[in-house]
Design a protein around this motif. Structure first.
Motif, PDB file in Angstrom:
ATOM      1  N   GLU A 176      -6.791   0.177  -4.292  1.00 13.86           N
ATOM      2  CA  GLU A 176      -8.010   0.899  -4.675  1.00 13.86           C
ATOM      3  C   GLU A 176      -7.886   2.409  -4.570  1.00 13.86           C
ATOM      4  O   GLU A 176      -8.660   3.131  -5.162  1.00 13.86           O
ATOM      5  N   GLU A 177      -6.934   2.883  -3.780  1.00 13.16           N
ATOM      6  CA  GLU A 177      -6.758   4.328  -3.669  1.00 13.16           C
ATOM      7  C   GLU A 177      -6.236   4.895  -4.989  1.00 13.16           C
ATOM      8  O   GLU A 177      -6.562   5.994  -5.386  1.00 13.16           O
ATOM      9  N   GLN A 178      -5.371   4.118  -5.634  1.00 11.91           N
ATOM     10  CA  GLN A 178      -4.709   4.650  -6.827  1.00 11.91           C
ATOM     11  C   GLN A 178      -5.460   4.383  -8.118  1.00 11.91           C
ATOM     12  O   GLN A 178      -5.392   5.163  -9.054  1.00 11.91           O
ATOM     13  N   GLU A 179      -6.118   3.215  -8.203  1.00 16.65           N
ATOM     14  CA  GLU A 179      -6.876   2.946  -9.432  1.00 16.65           C
ATOM     15  C   GLU A 179      -8.251   2.428  -9.039  1.00 16.65           C
ATOM     16  O   GLU A 179      -8.385   1.426  -8.371  1.00 16.65           O
ATOM     17  N   GLY A 229       0.744  -1.250   0.000  1.00 16.61           N
ATOM     18  CA  GLY A 229       0.000   0.000   0.000  1.00 16.61           C
ATOM     19  C   GLY A 229       0.777   1.306   0.000  1.00 16.61           C
ATOM     20  O   GLY A 229       1.091   1.845  -1.050  1.00 16.61           O
ATOM     21  N   ASN A 230       1.154   1.785   1.162  1.00 15.54           N
ATOM     22  CA  ASN A 230       1.647   3.150   1.266  1.00 15.54           C
ATOM     23  C   ASN A 230       2.899   3.160   2.127  1.00 15.54           C
ATOM     24  O   ASN A 230       2.868   3.475   3.296  1.00 15.54           O
ATOM     25  N   ALA A 231       4.001   2.779   1.497  1.00 20.24           N
ATOM     26  CA  ALA A 231       5.249   2.722   2.257  1.00 20.24           C
ATOM     27  C   ALA A 231       5.732   4.146   2.507  1.00 20.24           C
ATOM     28  O   ALA A 231       6.192   4.826   1.607  1.00 20.24           O
ATOM     29  N   SER A 232       5.572   4.591   3.716  1.00 21.91           N
ATOM     30  CA  SER A 232       5.924   5.975   4.054  1.00 21.91           C
ATOM     31  C   SER A 232       7.405   6.097   4.378  1.00 21.91           C
ATOM     32  O   SER A 232       8.110   5.110   4.485  1.00 21.91           O
ATOM     33  N   ASP A 233       7.856   7.314   4.547  1.00 17.97           N
ATOM     34  CA  ASP A 233       9.266   7.539   4.878  1.00 17.97           C
ATOM     35  C   ASP A 233       9.636   6.838   6.176  1.00 17.97           C
ATOM     36  O   ASP A 233      10.706   6.268   6.302  1.00 17.97           O
TER      37      ASP A 233
HETATM   38  C1  LIG Z   1       0.303   7.741   2.588  1.00 14.55           C
HETATM   39  O1  LIG Z   1       0.960   8.130   3.760  1.00 14.55           O
HETATM   40  C2  LIG Z   1       1.052   9.536   3.896  1.00 14.55           C
HETATM   41  C3  LIG Z   1       1.927   9.804   5.118  1.00 14.55           C
HETATM   42  O2  LIG Z   1       1.559   8.977   6.191  1.00 14.55           O
HETATM   43  C4  LIG Z   1      -0.363  10.102   4.027  1.00 14.55           C
HETATM   44  O3  LIG Z   1      -0.312  11.488   4.148  1.00 14.55           O
HETATM   45  C5  LIG Z   1      -1.148   9.728   2.788  1.00 14.55           C
HETATM   46  O4  LIG Z   1      -2.486  10.148   2.906  1.00 14.55           O
HETATM   47  C6  LIG Z   1      -1.140   8.241   2.568  1.00 14.55           C
HETATM   48  N1  LIG Z   1      -1.744   7.940   1.297  1.00 14.55           N
HETATM   49  C7  LIG Z   1      -2.596   6.948   1.143  1.00 14.55           C
HETATM   50  C8  LIG Z   1      -3.095   6.774  -0.246  1.00 14.55           C
HETATM   51  O5  LIG Z   1      -2.936   6.196   2.034  1.00 14.55           O
END
Ligand SMILES: *[C@@H]1O[C@H](CO)[C@@H](O)[C@H](O)[C@H]1NC(C)=O
Ligand SMILES: *[C@@H]1O[C@H](CO)[C@@H](O)[C@H](O)[C@H]1NC(C)=O
Ligand SMILES: *[C@@H]1O[C@H](CO)[C@@H](O)[C@H](O)[C@H]1NC(C)=O
Ligand SMILES: *[C@@H]1O[C@H](CO)[C@@H](O)[C@H](O)[C@H]1NC(C)=O
Ligand SMILES: *[C@@H]1O[C@H](CO)[C@@H](O)[C@H](O)[C@H]1NC(C)=O
Ligand SMILES: *[C@@H]1O[C@H](CO)[C@@H](O)[C@H](O)[C@H]1NC(C)=O
Ligand SMILES: *[C@@H]1O[C@H](CO)[C@@H](O)[C@H](O)[C@H]1NC(C)=O
Ligand SMILES: *[C@@H]1O[C@H](CO)[C@@H](O)[C@H](O)[C@H]1NC(C)=O
Length: 774
Positions: free
Chosen positions: A486-489, A456-460
C-alpha cells in the motif's frame, strides 16, 4: 520486519495464514470522512414513528414506484430537498424519513467506508482478492458469484444496522498506465474484459441470489429479477469513475487538477465501453463522475456526458453521484465555475443527482435565490435518488419483514463465502514462469521450504543478513515473496518507476545464486497490482518459477500453497494487463493517447496499441498441463446483407479478396439491424497433458491492415473451461460482427470495416473475409 522461516511443507499453510504479510487493501474514495452510521430506524416502519406515516402514498407498496416518489417529493420543502442531495442525507423527521449515508464501498467485499461499521455482531466481512487478481481468472460466473456473496453480506449488515445499501463499486476505469496507484482496483486494461467484469459483478450485487429467503415470497423474488417489471435491487451498485480517470498524482499534476485530453476515437473504443456495458447490459443503478476534466470540461458538469450519453443514449435507470468533493473543486480548484452557486447549478443542470461532499447543501439555496437554478432541477435529481431508495425497499418499513429480512450475522463470512474467496485466489493466480516444470512441488521430496518475506521493504541491513543466510543449505526449496504494498500503490499515489522497491531485486538475485550452488529450486512470488519489471528474474536460470498473486485476499496464503503443491491445478490465471519494462516510464502519465505516434516516438498503450517490448504480455499465463486448440467450424466469408455462409474452408481464396475491392465502404455498427449479422466459431480444445486443469480461451481478431490507427489485435470473446487430462471439448463462440469486430473511426463513430480478419486462439488461426454489400 522481514524474516526467513524454515518450516515443513505441512506447516506452511498455517504459517502463511497466521502471518501478516498477506495484506488486504481496502480503498475508498476521497477523504476519510467517518460519519455516524444510520440508526436502525426505517421510513414507513410500524414502530418508532407515528403509525400514520404508513398511510402516506409514498409508503404504499401497492403503488408503482413513480407514484410513490412523486408523492414524497411533493411533500417536501425546498430546504428539505436540498439536504437530501448530499451523501450524508439529512432525512425528514416530520415525515418519519431517517437520515441516510449513501457512501458504502465493496470493491472486493463489504469494506470500511463511511456507511459501514464493523462491530458486534458483525466484526468483519469476507475479503475477496483485490479485483485485478479476480479478473485474471477470466471467469465471468466467478465474478457474479462474488457479487452475490458481497450483496448477501451487505444486506445482512444493513439488517443489523451496520451498513446502507448503496455501494460505490466497481471501479471500471481502464488500467491505462502501469504506474496508476488504483489500477489494482480494476479488472485491467482491456475494454471487453472490463465490460464483462462490470456486468457480471453488478448483476451479482443488484440481482443477487435468494438463498436463505422465504420461498413463499417467490413472487417478490420474481419481480426482483423481472427486467420489465419493477426493478427491485438487492443492493445498488455504482460504476465509477466516469470517465478517463486513471491518474492520481504524476508529473506535478494530481487527479483533482488534471485535464484529460482524450480523442473521440479513444473515448469511444477504450475509455467509455465499460460504462456503456455497465449501464446497458448490467442495468446498474448508479454512475459516479470523476475528479478530472475531460477536454476542458469537469466530467460532473458535462451535460453531454451525464445527460446525453449516460441517460439518453445508454438509458441509465438510477442516479449519478460525484466523486467525493468533485463538485467543490469545480470552483475551488480550477475555477471552471466563477462562483460556488454556478458550480452547483452547472452540475445539477448537467444531470448530476447526488453530491458526495457538502457543496450542494451549502450553496444550492443561494443558487435558487439568484435565479441560477430552479426547484425543478432539484426535484429531478431527488426523484432519481428516492426511486433507487424505494427499489431497495428503504421505504417499505422494517427490513426484517421484507425479502432478505432473514439475512443476519450468520450470513456473513460463511464457510461458502470463505471458500469462494479461496476459489477466486486459486483461479486468478498466474504462473508466469515454470522452467524445468519445478512446480508443482512434489510432497514426497519437498519436506522443508524456506519462505522468505515479507516483501515490503528489504533494507540494506536485511540484505546483509540474508547474504549471512545458511538456511538455504538445509531446505529442499525456497519461496521468495516480493512485490509492492500500500505504500507504493494506493489511492492518491502513483508509482514513479516499475522496479521492485528497495533492495528486493538484489535480495532475490543473491538468494537465488546461493540456492543454485546447493541445487535448490527457487520459486519467486510477486505480490502487486500494477506490473513490476522483473526481467532480471525472468531471465535468471537460478529462478525456476515465478507466480503473480496480485493482492490475494484472506485466503491468499492457502491458495498459493495449494497451487505450489499441485493440490489445485488450474494455474489458469492470465495477466489482465501488459507488464511493461522500466523504460516505459519515460512516457508521460498525462498522455491519454492509446495509439502510438511515430513522429513523437510515443509507443502507445496496452496490448491493443503498444509497439514496444514487454516483460510479460496481456493474457500471459502458463499451466501445469498443455492445451491444444483448433478451429473446427467457422465461416470463411461473411456477406452482410445475404444469408451468412457457414463454410469450413480455412483458406481464403484470392477471388474473395478481389471482391472486397468492390465493396470498400464500412457499415454503421450502431445501426440496430447490424446486430442480426452473426456467426458461430467452433473450437476443439484438448488437454494434451497428464493433469486436469482449467484453460482460458482468448479469441482475438487482427483487423484488416488497410486502415490506419486500428489495434494490433483485440479481444473479441473469452471463456474459461476445465478439462480432465487427455480429454477434448468443443467450445462455441457466437460472434456478432457489429458488436465484437466493431472498430472506431477518428471522429468516434463505431463501424464495421470490410476486409480480412484473422481470428486467433492460442496458436490456432482462422481467416474470415467480410464483404459488405451495402
Ligand atoms: C524503507 O526502509 C528505509 C530504511 O529503513 C526507510 O527509510 C524507509 O522509510 C522505508 N520505506 C518504507 C516505504 O517503509
Ligand atoms: C394503497 O394503494 C392501493 C392501490 O391504490 C389502495 O387500494 C390502498 O387503499 C392504499 N393503501 C393505503 C393504506 O392507503
Ligand atoms: C468459474 O467460476 C465458477 C464459480 O466460482 C466455478 O464454479 C467454475 O468452476 C469456474 N470455472 C472454471 C473453468 O474454473
Ligand atoms: C414465509 O413467509 C410467509 C409469508 O410472509 C410466512 O407466513 C411464513 O411463516 C414464512 N416462513 C418461514 C419459514 O419463515
Ligand atoms: C414481468 O413483468 C411484466 C410487467 O410487469 C409482467 O407482465 C410479467 O408477467 C412479469 N414476468 C414474470 C416472470 O414475473
Ligand atoms: C546463478 O547462480 C550461480 C551460482 O551461484 C552464479 O554464479 C550466477 O551468477 C547466478 N546467475 C545470476 C543471473 O545471478
Ligand atoms: C504526433 O506527434 C507529433 C510530434 O509531437 C505531433 O505534432 C502530432 O500532433 C502527434 N499526432 C497525434 C495524432 O497526436
Ligand atoms: C479434437 O482434437 C483432438 C486432438 O487433436 C482430436 O483427437 C479430436 O479428434 C478432435 N475432436 C474433434 C471433434 O475434432
Amino acid at each position: 520486519m522481514a524474516s526467513g522461516w524454515m518450516i515443513s511443507a505441512s506447516a506452511m499453510v498455517l504459517m502463511m495464514l497466521s502471518s501478516s504479510f498477506l495484506i488486504m487493501i481496502h480503498s475508498s474514495d476521497g477523504a476519510n470522512l467517518k460519519s455516524e452510521v444510520n440508526q436502525p430506524k426505517y421510513a414507513c416502519a410500524d414502530g418508532g414513528f407515528d403509525s400514520r406515516f404508513q398511510d402516506f402514498p409514498f409508503c404504499n407498496t401497492s403503488l408503482v414506484i413513480r407514484e410513490r416518489v412523486d408523492d414524497l417529493v411533493r411533500r417536501l420543502t425546498v430546504s428539505e430537498k436540498i439536504e437530501l442531495l448530499v451523501n450524508e442525507a439529512a432525512g425528514v423527521p416530520r415525515l418519519g424519513v431517517p437520515a441516510y449515508q449513501w457512501w458504502q464501498e465493496a470493491l472486493h467485499g463489504v469494506a470500511d467506508s463511511p456507511g459501514v461499521q464493523f462491530k458486534a455482531p458483525i466484526p468483519a466481512a469476507t475479503s475477496f482478492p483485490q479485483v485485478i487478481l479476480t479478473a485474471a481468472s477470466f471467469n465471468a460466473s466467478l465474478w457474479e458469484e462474488i457479487g452475490k456473496a458481497v450483496s448477501t453480506e451487505g444486506r445482512a449488515m444493513y439488517n443489523s444496522g451496520l451498513s446502507g445499501l448503496t455501494f460505490w463499486s466497481p471501479n471500471i476505469n481502464i488500467f491505462r498506465d502501469p504506474r496508476w496507484g488504483r489500477g489494482q482496483e480494476t479488472p485491467g486494461e482491456d475494454p471487453l474484459l472490463t465490460s464483462r467484469y462490470a456486468v457480471s459483478y453488478v448483476k451479482g450485487l443488484q440481482i443477487g441470489d435468494y438463498e436463505g429467503t422465504n420461498v413463499t415470497e417467490l413472487s417478490v423474488t420474481q419481480a426482483a429479477t423481472n427486467r420489465t417489471g419493477p426493478k427491485r435491487l438487492k443492493v445498488s451498485a455504482c460504476c465509477k469513475h466516469f470517465t478517463a480517470y486513471d491518474m492520481e498524482n504524476s508529473g506535478g499534476t494530481d487527479r483533482r487538477h488534471f485535464n484529460a485530453q482524450v480523442t473521440l476515437q479513444d473515448l469511444e473504443d477504450t475509455y467509455n465501453p465499460p460504462f456503456k456495458a455497465c449501464v446497458k447490459d448490467g442495468g446498474v443503478s448508479c454512475i459516479m463522475c470523476s475528479y478530472n476534466r475531460l477536454n476542458g470540461v469537469p466530467t460532473c458538469a458535462d451535460h453531454n456526458l451525464l445527460t446525453k450519453t449516460i441517460r439518453q443514449k445508454w438509458g441509465l435507470d438510477g442516479y449519478i453521484v460525484s466523486d467525493c468533493d468533485a463538485v467543490a473543486i469545480i470552483h475551488d480548484y480550477f475555477n471552471y465555475a466563477p462562483t460556488p452557486e454556478d458550480a452547483v447549478s452547472e452540475v445539477l443542470k448537467a444531470g448530476l443527482d447526488l453530491n458526495c461532499g457538502t457543496y450542494i447543501s451549502k450553496h444550492a439555496q443561494k443558487a435558487i435565490d439568484e435565479g441560477k437554478l430552479s426547484e425543478v432541477n432539484i426535484d429531478e435529481a431527488l426523484s432519481k435518488l428516492v426511486s433507487v431508495q424505494m427499489r431497495l425497499g428503504l421505504f417499505d418499513g422494517n427490513p426484517k419483514t421484507q425479502l432478505f429480512g432473514r439475512l443476519g450475522p450468520e450470513a456473513v463470512c460463511t464457510k461458502e463465502n470463505q471458500h469462494l474467496a479461496l476459489e477466486a485466489a486459486r483461479e486468478g493466480i498466474v504462473l508466469l514462469k515454470n522452467e524445468g516444470e519445478i512446480l508443482p512441488l512434489s510432497k514426497e521430496s519437498t519436506h522443508t521450504l524456506a519462505v522468505i518475506g515479507p516483501h515490503g521493504n528489504a533494507s540494506d541491513d536485511m540484505l546483509g543478513n540474508y547474504a549471512a543466510l545458511d538456511m538455504v543449505e538445509k531446505v529442499d526449496a525456497i519461496v521468495l515473496i516480493v512485490g509492492l504494498n500500500e505504500e507504493q500503490e494506493k489511492e492518491a499515489h502513483d508509482r514513479k518507476d516499475l522496479l521492485l522497491p528497495g533492495q528486493q531485486q538484489t535480495l532475490v538475485t543473491t538468494v537465488a545464486a546461493k540456492a543454485a550452488v546447493e541445487n535448490h529450486p527457487v520459486i519467486l512470488v510477486i505480490m502487486c497490482g500494477g506490473p513490476v519489471d522483473i526481467s532480471f528474474a525472468k531471465d535468471n536460470v537460478n529462478i525456476s518459477s515465478i507466480l503473480w498473486i496480485g493482492y490475494p485476499g484472506e485466503a491468499g496464503g492457502k491458495a498459493l500453497a495449494q497451487i505450489m503443491y499441485g493440490d489445485y491445478n488450474p494455474a489458469g490465471g492470465r495477466l489482465p494487463l501488459t507488464w511493461y519494462p522500466e523504460e516505459f516510464v519515460k512516457v508521460s502519465m498525462l498522455n491519454m493517447h492509446m495509439r502510438p505516434n511515430e513522429t513523437s516516438g510515443y509507443p502507445g498503450r496496452t496490448y491493443r496499441f503498444y509497439m514496444g517490448k514487454t516483460v510479460y504480455d496481456f493474457g500471459h499465463g502458463r499451466s501445469f498441463t498443455n492445451f491444444l486448440s483448433s478451429f473446427v467450424l467457422a465461416p470463411g466469408t461473411i456477406y452482410s446483407k445475404k444469408l451468412i455462409r457457414q463454410v469450413t474452408s480455412f483458406q481464403t481464396s484470392p477471388n474473395s479478396l478481389g471482391l472486397i475491392r468492390h465493396f470498400t465502404s464500412e457499415l454503421d455498427a450502431e445501426d440496430p439491424s447490424c446486430e442480426n449479422l452473426n456467426f458461430d466459431v467452433t473450437l476443439n480444445v484438448t488437454n494434451t497433458g497428464n493433469r486436469e486443469g482449467s484453460h482460458v480461451l482468448l479469441l482475438y481478431a487482427k483487423p484488416p491492415t488497410s486502415v490506419k490507427g486500428l489495434p494490433n489485435k483485440y479481444l473479441v470473446a473469452f471463456d474459461r473451461i476445465h478439462l480432465q487430462a487427455k480429454k477434448s471439448k468443443s467450445v462455441v463462440f457466437n460472434i456478432v460482427p457489429c458488436r465484437d469486430l466493431k472498430l472506431v473511426q477518428g471522429e468516434g463513430k463505431g463501424v464495421l470495416y470490410p476486409g480480412l480478419y484473422t481470428l486467433t486462439v492460442d496458436e490456432a488461426e482462422h481467416s474470415v473475409i467480410l464483404i459488405l454489400d451495402s
